[in-house]
Design a protein around this motif. Structure first.
Motif, PDB file in Angstrom:
ATOM      1  N   LEU A 182      -2.758 -14.253   0.331  1.00 20.41           N
ATOM      2  CA  LEU A 182      -2.648 -12.681   0.799  1.00 20.41           C
ATOM      3  C   LEU A 182      -1.503 -12.206  -0.321  1.00 20.41           C
ATOM      4  O   LEU A 182      -0.393 -12.710   0.047  1.00 20.41           O
ATOM      5  CB  LEU A 182      -2.444 -12.806   2.123  1.00 20.41           C
ATOM      6  N   HIS A 183      -1.729 -11.056  -0.650  1.00 19.54           N
ATOM      7  CA  HIS A 183      -0.807 -10.283  -1.650  1.00 19.54           C
ATOM      8  C   HIS A 183      -0.891  -8.962  -1.672  1.00 19.54           C
ATOM      9  O   HIS A 183      -2.225  -8.540  -1.450  1.00 19.54           O
ATOM     10  CB  HIS A 183      -0.407 -11.207  -2.673  1.00 19.54           C
ATOM     11  N   VAL A 184      -0.128  -8.130  -2.027  1.00 13.84           N
ATOM     12  CA  VAL A 184      -0.382  -6.792  -2.517  1.00 13.84           C
ATOM     13  C   VAL A 184      -0.231  -6.697  -4.088  1.00 13.84           C
ATOM     14  O   VAL A 184       0.853  -7.244  -4.437  1.00 13.84           O
ATOM     15  CB  VAL A 184       0.289  -5.844  -1.726  1.00 13.84           C
ATOM     16  N   ASP A 185      -0.767  -5.827  -4.764  1.00 13.77           N
ATOM     17  CA  ASP A 185      -0.391  -5.718  -6.199  1.00 13.77           C
ATOM     18  C   ASP A 185       0.746  -4.731  -6.591  1.00 13.77           C
ATOM     19  O   ASP A 185       0.892  -3.905  -5.595  1.00 13.77           O
ATOM     20  CB  ASP A 185      -1.719  -5.233  -6.905  1.00 13.77           C
ATOM     21  N   ASN A 186       1.477  -4.922  -7.628  1.00  8.91           N
ATOM     22  CA  ASN A 186       2.740  -4.142  -7.826  1.00  8.91           C
ATOM     23  C   ASN A 186       2.237  -2.870  -8.001  1.00  8.91           C
ATOM     24  O   ASN A 186       1.137  -2.625  -8.585  1.00  8.91           O
ATOM     25  CB  ASN A 186       3.259  -4.598  -9.040  1.00  8.91           C
ATOM     26  N   LEU A 200      -4.150  -5.263   1.105  1.00 10.64           N
ATOM     27  CA  LEU A 200      -3.621  -6.483   0.920  1.00 10.64           C
ATOM     28  C   LEU A 200      -5.190  -7.363   0.602  1.00 10.64           C
ATOM     29  O   LEU A 200      -5.929  -7.074   1.085  1.00 10.64           O
ATOM     30  CB  LEU A 200      -3.271  -7.082   2.294  1.00 10.64           C
ATOM     31  N   HIS A 201      -4.832  -8.430  -0.368  1.00  8.13           N
ATOM     32  CA  HIS A 201      -6.176  -9.243  -0.582  1.00  8.13           C
ATOM     33  C   HIS A 201      -5.914 -10.471  -1.042  1.00  8.13           C
ATOM     34  O   HIS A 201      -4.570 -10.844  -1.344  1.00  8.13           O
ATOM     35  CB  HIS A 201      -6.815  -8.398  -1.761  1.00  8.13           C
ATOM     36  N   ARG A 202      -6.818 -11.282  -1.182  1.00  5.09           N
ATOM     37  CA  ARG A 202      -6.510 -12.760  -1.646  1.00  5.09           C
ATOM     38  C   ARG A 202      -7.784 -13.328  -2.120  1.00  5.09           C
ATOM     39  O   ARG A 202      -9.063 -12.660  -1.889  1.00  5.09           O
ATOM     40  CB  ARG A 202      -6.036 -13.787  -0.282  1.00  5.09           C
TER      41      ARG A 202
HETATM   42 NI    NI Z   1      -4.045  -9.070  -6.688  1.00  3.02          NI
END
Ligand code: NI
Length: 227
Positions: free
Chosen positions: A95-99, A158-160
């Motif tokens: 799980l992360h968020v793009d810059n 948020l996506h993964r």
């Molecule tokens: Ni991404």
């Protein structure tokens, strides 16, 4: 809002693209991850500086320019050249968020990431797992599409990528800065555009309601768009 755009590439185009990708120079995907994302990113990406990668990216950009659905949904101002990734068995991106801001390679131009795009390049039955999970306002959406199909989603989400348990997942991914920064405004314009297109089919392009709504669309776009 998550928007699926089918058949951005046809099967022949996907096949050609994959033949080139098989010969290409794959690198550790962590080279391009942000600080938060770096620890949970396990995949490979094509070398962005390789002329072959740039050719493949240009091929996708040309296909997008021919897609009225993409233009209506994204209202693109700038598009980051597509990049390519693959996930093999056991690989995943947590799980992360793009810059929010990215530099366009080889230039001093920055791009604000309003929309993230994933163009699937492997068929669903070629791999297990490897779903794109997007947390939107209300729930989590699981996306896995046919080769050639694309999904657009807000870059704020948020996506993964769930772990691949068999086969390999191939995709192109990129970011778009839209002329319309606010998601709700862009969505409303997209909804209006869809309505106009369906009225055009039903009534013809010269029908009064079509002309009136087209006028409204462009009045709104003038107010909301930055160019
Ligand atoms: Ni991404």
């Amino acid at each position: 809002m998550i928007i699926v755009i089918p058949q951005v590439l046809n099967l022949d185009q996907v096949k050609q693209m994959r033949q080139h990708m098989d010969q290409a120079n794959w690198q550790d995907g962590r080279n391009t991850a942000g600080t938060q994302a770096i620890g949970n990113k396990h995949n490979q990406q094509l070398d962005q500086d390789d002329p072959l990668t740039q050719q493949l990216a240009d091929f996708i950009l040309a296909a997008l320019a021919r897609q009225p659905e993409f233009v209506a949904a994204a209202l693109p101002l700038k598009i980051l050249p597509p990049m390519f990734n693959r996930y093999r068995q056991g690989e995943t991106y947590g799980l992360h968020v793009d810059n929010a801001i990215r530099l366009i390679p080889g230039s001093a131009t920055r791009l604000r990431t309003d929309l993230s795009a994933t163009l699937f390049l492997a068929e669903q039955n070629e791999y297990e797992g490897g779903e794109l999970e997007i947390e939107d306002q209300y729930d989590t959406q699981r996306i896995k599409l046919d080769a050639g199909d694309m999904v657009l989603y807000p870059s704020t989400s948020l996506h993964r990528i769930t772990p691949v348990t068999r086969g390999q997942r191939l995709a192109a991914f990129f970011w778009i800065q839209s002329m319309v920064r606010q998601h709700e405004q862009r969505q409303a314009l997209y909804q209006l555009d869809n309505t106009i297109r369906s009225l055009t089919t039903d009534l013809g392009q010269d029908a009064k309601p079509v002309l009136d709504l087209t006028q409204v669309y462009h009045k709104l776009l003038r107010q909301l768009a930055d160019t």
